[in-house]
Design a protein around this motif. Structure first.
Motif, mmCIF file in Angstrom:
data_model
loop_
_atom_site.group_PDB
_atom_site.id
_atom_site.type_symbol
_atom_site.label_atom_id
_atom_site.label_comp_id
_atom_site.label_asym_id
_atom_site.label_seq_id
_atom_site.Cartn_x
_atom_site.Cartn_y
_atom_site.Cartn_z
ATOM 1 N N ILE A 3 0.974 -1.325 0.020
ATOM 2 C CA ILE A 3 -0.085 -0.005 -0.035
ATOM 3 C C ILE A 3 0.949 1.274 -0.107
ATOM 4 O O ILE A 3 0.714 2.055 -0.730
ATOM 5 C CB ILE A 3 -0.916 0.107 1.197
ATOM 6 N N HIS A 4 2.029 1.439 0.744
ATOM 7 C CA HIS A 4 2.708 2.582 0.801
ATOM 8 C C HIS A 4 4.216 1.930 1.474
ATOM 9 O O HIS A 4 4.282 1.523 2.712
ATOM 10 C CB HIS A 4 2.087 3.524 1.638
ATOM 11 N N PRO A 5 5.202 2.099 0.910
ATOM 12 C CA PRO A 5 6.456 1.587 1.397
ATOM 13 C C PRO A 5 7.057 2.269 2.686
ATOM 14 O O PRO A 5 6.726 3.413 2.773
ATOM 15 C CB PRO A 5 7.451 1.897 0.177
ATOM 16 N N LEU A 6 7.325 1.434 3.729
ATOM 17 C CA LEU A 6 7.945 2.056 4.967
ATOM 18 C C LEU A 6 9.282 1.940 4.962
ATOM 19 O O LEU A 6 9.689 1.014 4.448
ATOM 20 C CB LEU A 6 7.103 1.265 6.098
ATOM 21 N N LYS A 7 9.817 3.165 5.495
ATOM 22 C CA LYS A 7 11.370 3.111 5.768
ATOM 23 C C LYS A 7 11.792 2.112 6.916
ATOM 24 O O LYS A 7 11.050 1.605 7.644
ATOM 25 C CB LYS A 7 11.725 4.409 6.233
ATOM 26 N N PRO A 8 13.012 1.660 6.783
ATOM 27 C CA PRO A 8 13.598 0.599 7.783
ATOM 28 C C PRO A 8 13.311 0.903 9.216
ATOM 29 O O PRO A 8 12.749 0.054 9.848
ATOM 30 C CB PRO A 8 14.815 0.432 7.257
ATOM 31 N N VAL A 9 13.434 2.432 9.453
ATOM 32 C CA VAL A 9 13.380 2.776 10.706
ATOM 33 C C VAL A 9 11.766 2.704 11.503
ATOM 34 O O VAL A 9 11.659 2.428 12.407
ATOM 35 C CB VAL A 9 14.076 4.242 11.066
ATOM 36 N N SER A 10 10.917 3.082 10.346
ATOM 37 C CA SER A 10 9.464 2.907 10.733
ATOM 38 C C SER A 10 8.971 1.463 10.994
ATOM 39 O O SER A 10 8.456 1.085 11.854
ATOM 40 C CB SER A 10 8.654 3.381 9.681
ATOM 41 N N LEU A 11 9.584 0.500 9.906
ATOM 42 C CA LEU A 11 9.094 -1.118 10.454
ATOM 43 C C LEU A 11 9.986 -1.242 11.567
ATOM 44 O O LEU A 11 9.180 -2.174 12.355
ATOM 45 C CB LEU A 11 9.945 -1.883 9.200
ATOM 46 N N GLU A 12 11.073 -0.945 11.945
ATOM 47 C CA GLU A 12 11.740 -1.299 13.382
ATOM 48 C C GLU A 12 10.825 -0.884 14.406
ATOM 49 O O GLU A 12 10.607 -1.564 15.332
ATOM 50 C CB GLU A 12 13.014 -0.694 13.556
ATOM 51 N N ALA A 13 10.171 0.455 14.211
ATOM 52 C CA ALA A 13 9.347 0.711 15.070
ATOM 53 C C ALA A 13 8.006 0.202 15.404
ATOM 54 O O ALA A 13 7.347 0.046 16.303
ATOM 55 C CB ALA A 13 9.098 2.452 15.122
#
Length: 192
Positions: free
Chosen positions: A15-25
């Motif tokens: 739907i919308h790519p997330l940044k690695p830091v966002s995925l980690e959170a």
């Protein structure tokens, strides 16, 4: 990491790519819940503070009137976000129930965790907005279909656009959702 978490992340990433830091959170905010058939994910009159991403199974959303008559308003299968929209976002008592139609496994996000993530990560907030936009488009489509089509046309619409509902949702719930009597739905089905 549980397969359901990976699947949920993959669904969100499409739907919308997330940044690695966002995925980690995001990942530590996930929990896994199992609901047995007929168990409630949300009860009418209670405040809902959980967003449920359906990994497996199916659910229905419905409300009961003062005479305990049920009206089905929504169905969710795999890859659906099942929440009492009114209750989750307003933090007021839910106007509807969400009940498992089959055994359900769901990835759960708490209201407070989600809002903290929205505040901290623009890409997660954007993902949330895009999911809500998709949901609103679906609601509008269903509203117009239910208000403008005959019983036969409503059923044919479901066959064409939501065949999985025809296969997995009990007829009495499907009839309620389509706003027709069960006998009428049976007649329409037999004339196919």
């Amino acid at each position: 990491m549980h397969e359901a978490f990976l699947h949920c992340l993959d669904f969100f990433q499409h739907i919308h790519p997330l940044k690695p830091v966002s995925l980690e959170a995001l990942l530590p905010c996930f929990s896994l819940k199992n609901f047995s058939k007929k168990e409630f994910l949300v009860k009418q009159g209670q405040v809902s503070d959980e967003l449920n991403f359906i990994y497996s199974g199916s659910v229905r959303e419905f409300f009961e009137d003062t005479d305990a008559n049920e009206t089905n308003t929504w169905f969710g299968l795999e890859n659906s976000v099942a929440i009492s929209t009114y209750s989750f976002f307003s933090q007021k008592p839910s106007l509807t129930n969400i009940q498992a139609l089959e055994d359900v496994q769901a990835v759960v996000l708490k209201h407070n965790d989600l809002h903290k993530l929205f505040d901290q990560f623009h890409d997660i907030e954007r993902l949330g907005r895009l999911i809500i936009e998709q949901y609103l488009v679906q609601i509008e489509e269903m509203k117009i279909m239910l208000q403008t089509l005959s019983a036969r046309e409503r059923y044919e619409y479901m066959i064409k656009h939501k065949p999985e509902f025809i296969q997995r949702i009990p007829l009495k719930y499907l009839a309620s959702f389509l706003g027709i009597q069960l006998e009428t739905l049976s007649r329409v089905r037999n004339h196919k």
